[in-house]
Design a protein around this motif. Structure first.
Motif, mmCIF file in Angstrom:
data_model
loop_
_atom_site.group_PDB
_atom_site.id
_atom_site.type_symbol
_atom_site.label_atom_id
_atom_site.label_comp_id
_atom_site.label_asym_id
_atom_site.label_seq_id
_atom_site.Cartn_x
_atom_site.Cartn_y
_atom_site.Cartn_z
ATOM 1 N N GLY A 22 6.994 -8.216 11.463
ATOM 2 C CA GLY A 22 6.615 -7.279 12.499
ATOM 3 C C GLY A 22 5.995 -5.994 12.043
ATOM 4 O O GLY A 22 5.332 -5.310 12.824
ATOM 5 N N ALA A 23 6.191 -5.622 10.788
ATOM 6 C CA ALA A 23 5.716 -4.315 10.352
ATOM 7 C C ALA A 23 4.197 -4.235 10.363
ATOM 8 O O ALA A 23 3.622 -3.153 10.565
ATOM 9 C CB ALA A 23 6.240 -3.996 8.952
ATOM 10 N N ASP A 24 3.526 -5.331 10.146
ATOM 11 C CA ASP A 24 2.073 -5.308 10.075
ATOM 12 C C ASP A 24 1.413 -5.328 11.446
ATOM 13 O O ASP A 24 0.198 -5.274 11.550
ATOM 14 C CB ASP A 24 1.566 -6.491 9.241
ATOM 15 C CG ASP A 24 0.545 -6.049 8.204
ATOM 16 O OD1 ASP A 24 0.595 -4.876 7.797
ATOM 17 O OD2 ASP A 24 -0.283 -6.865 7.809
ATOM 18 N N MET A 25 2.222 -5.418 12.491
ATOM 19 C CA MET A 25 1.628 -5.469 13.820
ATOM 20 C C MET A 25 1.366 -4.100 14.411
ATOM 21 O O MET A 25 0.804 -3.965 15.484
ATOM 22 C CB MET A 25 2.549 -6.264 14.763
ATOM 23 C CG MET A 25 2.697 -7.724 14.362
ATOM 24 S SD MET A 25 1.101 -8.544 13.993
ATOM 25 C CE MET A 25 0.366 -8.533 15.640
ATOM 26 N N GLY A 48 10.478 -1.992 7.202
ATOM 27 C CA GLY A 48 10.222 -2.231 5.786
ATOM 28 C C GLY A 48 8.947 -1.616 5.250
ATOM 29 O O GLY A 48 8.560 -1.900 4.111
ATOM 30 N N GLY A 49 8.296 -0.768 6.035
ATOM 31 C CA GLY A 49 7.048 -0.166 5.588
ATOM 32 C C GLY A 49 7.247 1.198 4.956
ATOM 33 O O GLY A 49 8.364 1.698 4.802
ATOM 34 N N GLY A 50 6.139 1.829 4.573
ATOM 35 C CA GLY A 50 6.179 3.177 4.047
ATOM 36 C C GLY A 50 7.077 3.309 2.832
ATOM 37 O O GLY A 50 7.019 2.526 1.888
ATOM 38 N N ALA A 51 7.966 4.309 2.882
ATOM 39 C CA ALA A 51 8.821 4.615 1.736
ATOM 40 C C ALA A 51 9.865 3.545 1.460
ATOM 41 O O ALA A 51 10.477 3.541 0.392
ATOM 42 C CB ALA A 51 9.503 5.964 1.953
ATOM 43 N N GLN A 56 -6.757 6.660 3.327
ATOM 44 C CA GLN A 56 -5.447 6.107 2.995
ATOM 45 C C GLN A 56 -5.154 4.932 3.922
ATOM 46 O O GLN A 56 -5.328 5.016 5.135
ATOM 47 C CB GLN A 56 -4.329 7.141 3.123
ATOM 48 C CG GLN A 56 -3.013 6.601 2.539
ATOM 49 C CD GLN A 56 -1.848 7.546 2.695
ATOM 50 O OE1 GLN A 56 -1.387 7.795 3.796
ATOM 51 N NE2 GLN A 56 -1.342 8.057 1.582
ATOM 52 N N LEU A 57 -4.678 3.839 3.320
ATOM 53 C CA LEU A 57 -4.463 2.585 4.035
ATOM 54 C C LEU A 57 -2.975 2.259 4.067
ATOM 55 O O LEU A 57 -2.284 2.365 3.056
ATOM 56 C CB LEU A 57 -5.237 1.469 3.324
ATOM 57 C CG LEU A 57 -5.471 0.161 4.071
ATOM 58 C CD1 LEU A 57 -6.325 0.388 5.327
ATOM 59 C CD2 LEU A 57 -6.175 -0.834 3.149
ATOM 60 N N TYR A 58 -2.512 1.850 5.246
ATOM 61 C CA TYR A 58 -1.119 1.427 5.407
ATOM 62 C C TYR A 58 -1.059 -0.053 5.732
ATOM 63 O O TYR A 58 -1.817 -0.548 6.575
ATOM 64 C CB TYR A 58 -0.435 2.205 6.541
ATOM 65 C CG TYR A 58 0.890 1.594 6.955
ATOM 66 C CD1 TYR A 58 2.054 1.915 6.272
ATOM 67 C CD2 TYR A 58 0.966 0.653 7.977
ATOM 68 C CE1 TYR A 58 3.275 1.344 6.621
ATOM 69 C CE2 TYR A 58 2.176 0.067 8.332
ATOM 70 C CZ TYR A 58 3.320 0.416 7.654
ATOM 71 O OH TYR A 58 4.517 -0.167 7.989
ATOM 72 N N GLY A 59 -0.139 -0.760 5.087
ATOM 73 C CA GLY A 59 0.100 -2.161 5.400
ATOM 74 C C GLY A 59 1.268 -2.673 4.583
ATOM 75 O O GLY A 59 1.699 -2.031 3.615
ATOM 76 N N VAL A 60 1.782 -3.833 4.961
ATOM 77 C CA VAL A 60 2.934 -4.403 4.247
ATOM 78 C C VAL A 60 2.694 -5.844 3.810
ATOM 79 O O VAL A 60 3.526 -6.427 3.121
ATOM 80 C CB VAL A 60 4.204 -4.366 5.134
ATOM 81 C CG1 VAL A 60 4.557 -2.938 5.501
ATOM 82 C CG2 VAL A 60 4.029 -5.208 6.398
ATOM 83 N N ASP A 61 1.546 -6.389 4.188
ATOM 84 C CA ASP A 61 1.230 -7.787 3.893
ATOM 85 C C ASP A 61 0.084 -7.828 2.890
ATOM 86 O O ASP A 61 -0.998 -7.282 3.159
ATOM 87 C CB ASP A 61 0.834 -8.502 5.188
ATOM 88 C CG ASP A 61 0.611 -9.990 4.998
ATOM 89 O OD1 ASP A 61 0.278 -10.413 3.873
ATOM 90 O OD2 ASP A 61 0.760 -10.728 5.980
ATOM 91 N N PRO A 62 0.267 -8.454 1.725
ATOM 92 C CA PRO A 62 -0.824 -8.508 0.745
ATOM 93 C C PRO A 62 -2.115 -9.091 1.320
ATOM 94 O O PRO A 62 -3.197 -8.580 1.014
ATOM 95 C CB PRO A 62 -0.255 -9.402 -0.364
ATOM 96 C CG PRO A 62 1.226 -9.270 -0.244
ATOM 97 C CD PRO A 62 1.509 -9.097 1.216
ATOM 98 N N ALA A 63 -2.004 -10.121 2.142
ATOM 99 C CA ALA A 63 -3.206 -10.750 2.691
ATOM 100 C C ALA A 63 -3.947 -9.798 3.621
ATOM 101 O O ALA A 63 -5.184 -9.699 3.585
ATOM 102 C CB ALA A 63 -2.833 -12.037 3.425
#
Length: 379
Positions: free
Chosen positions: A371-374, A119-122, A79-86
């Motif tokens: 910041g969420a992707d950091m 802004g991540g997750g749910a 399972q992968l977590y991220g918020v940035d399409p790139a």
């Protein structure tokens, strides 16, 4: 009660999942040791604990260790977590390019504050265009290698902001091969009861790919009931298997229409606990592996007649030799207790979901949250 066993076999892309049972990724739980232990009881799809896309891209050593798979594990699911399409696109490219996994699930269900406040997750499926961009990026990166992408999400942020129907239709439209719904909102966290009626609604809205249900599956009967009531194509098991890896054997029997095995006596539980310890030591070494086992003790012993002093000593165990001595003090003939079934693991209390400032203003804003992707702790 019988399941809807006349359904076509559950398929996740090219992989048949029979019985239609998925182990939910759980942080600090579903490492290679626990997955192997569960797999020794029954077939299904067993998902590695969540990995952050950023951590994968920087080659974080902790993350790479977390992505360990047993040689016999197939398909290998992460399972992968991220918020940035790139970032998610590049992470999936690494996974498929280096052959690190055979299936990528994407996480949109995490309700913890440190994730939702950025802004991540749910929180993220509320941003429909951004959610679509991320799913599309993952699918495009995975398609050349034939690696299926799935999405797991919650009902929504809270009772005023449901996102799951949009999320399901978007994921379906962007090429995900299955979706899974944890039938709680982020505000509920793990409290109260899962509302399975939303799984049925999602099944009505998403018609071309499998819909899996998650939430409050603590027995094989719960799994059959969920499928019967909702029409879902499979079940996702999380907290119900904590300290009960044999649940997957019970599920396999139930879905095959065979008698469900009796719960193990305390001697068998001790054997399973020792096997779990061995696998953890193999993965992490004795010091870390036995220390990691401590958090599982209360789950394994739930409902059994074990005195507080012995429970405390087991919760502080440090070596395999010490573990063997303590397990020898248990009453191995004690039968499996009725109190050993039912809810287990974290439940907590419902509460307000912390979101970035202005997050709810525009659901069609595709801006990546700052910041969420950091976060790159390795999950």
């Amino acid at each position: 009660m019988t399941a809807t066993l006349s359904k076509p076999a559950l398929r996740i892309g090219p992989y048949q999942v029979d019985p239609p049972v998925v182990l939910a990724p759980m942080a600090g739980i579903t490492n290679v040791a626990f997955r192997r232990l569960c797999r020794e009881y029954g077939a299904g799809l067993y998902v590695c604990e969540m990995i952050t896309a950023r951590a994968l891209l920087i080659g974080d050593p902790k993350t790479m260790h977390m992505m360990t798979f047993d040689a016999s594990e197939s398909p290998r699911s992460v399972q992968l977590y991220g918020v940035d399409p790139a970032t998610m696109r590049e992470a999936v490219k690494v996974i498929v390019g280096e052959g690190l996994a055979d299936h990528v699930d994407t996480n949109w269900g995490c309700p913890v504050t440190k994730v939702t406040r950025k802004g991540g997750g749910a929180a993220l499926p509320y941003k429909r265009r951004l959610f679509a961009d991320i799913i599309r990026a993952c699918v495009e990166a995975a398609e050349p290698a034939g690696v299926p992408v799935t999405a797991k999400f919650r009902i929504g942020i809270d009772d005023e902001h449901h996102t799951y129907l949009d999320a399901g239709r978007i994921a379906e439209g962007e090429g995900a091969v299955a979706v899974a719904l944890h039938a709680r909102t982020a505000a509920q966290r793990y409290s109260g009861q899962a509302d399975w009626s939303h799984i049925a609604r999602l099944k009505e809205a998403v018609t071309t790919i499998p819909v899996l249900g998650n939430g409050d599956i603590f027995t094989s009967g719960d799994a059959l009931a969920m499928m019967e009531r909702t029409g879902c194509d499979g079940v996702v098991v999380g907290r119900g298997c904590l300290g009960r890896p044999w649940l997957f054997g019970e599920l396999q029997a139930a879905f095959a229409g065979e008698p469900v095995p009796e719960g193990p006596n305390l001697g068998e539980v001790a054997r399973v606990l020792r096997r779990h310890a061995e696998l953890l030591v193999e993965h992490d070494g004795e010091e870390k592996g036995v220390r990691d086992l401590r958090k599982h003790m209360a789950w394994y012993l739930m409902g059994f007649p074990v005195g507080s002093p012995l429970r405390r000593r087991l919760a502080m165990v440090s070596t395999l030799a010490e573990l063997d001595d303590l397990l020898g003090e248990l009453d191995h003939d004690a039968p499996f207790p009725s109190a050993g079934e039912g809810p287990r693991g974290r439940q907590g209390s419902p509460g307000r979901v912390t979101l970035p400032y202005g997050w709810l203003d525009d659901p069609d804003d595709p801006t990546v949250p700052a910041g969420a992707d950091m976060m790159h702790s390795g999950g």
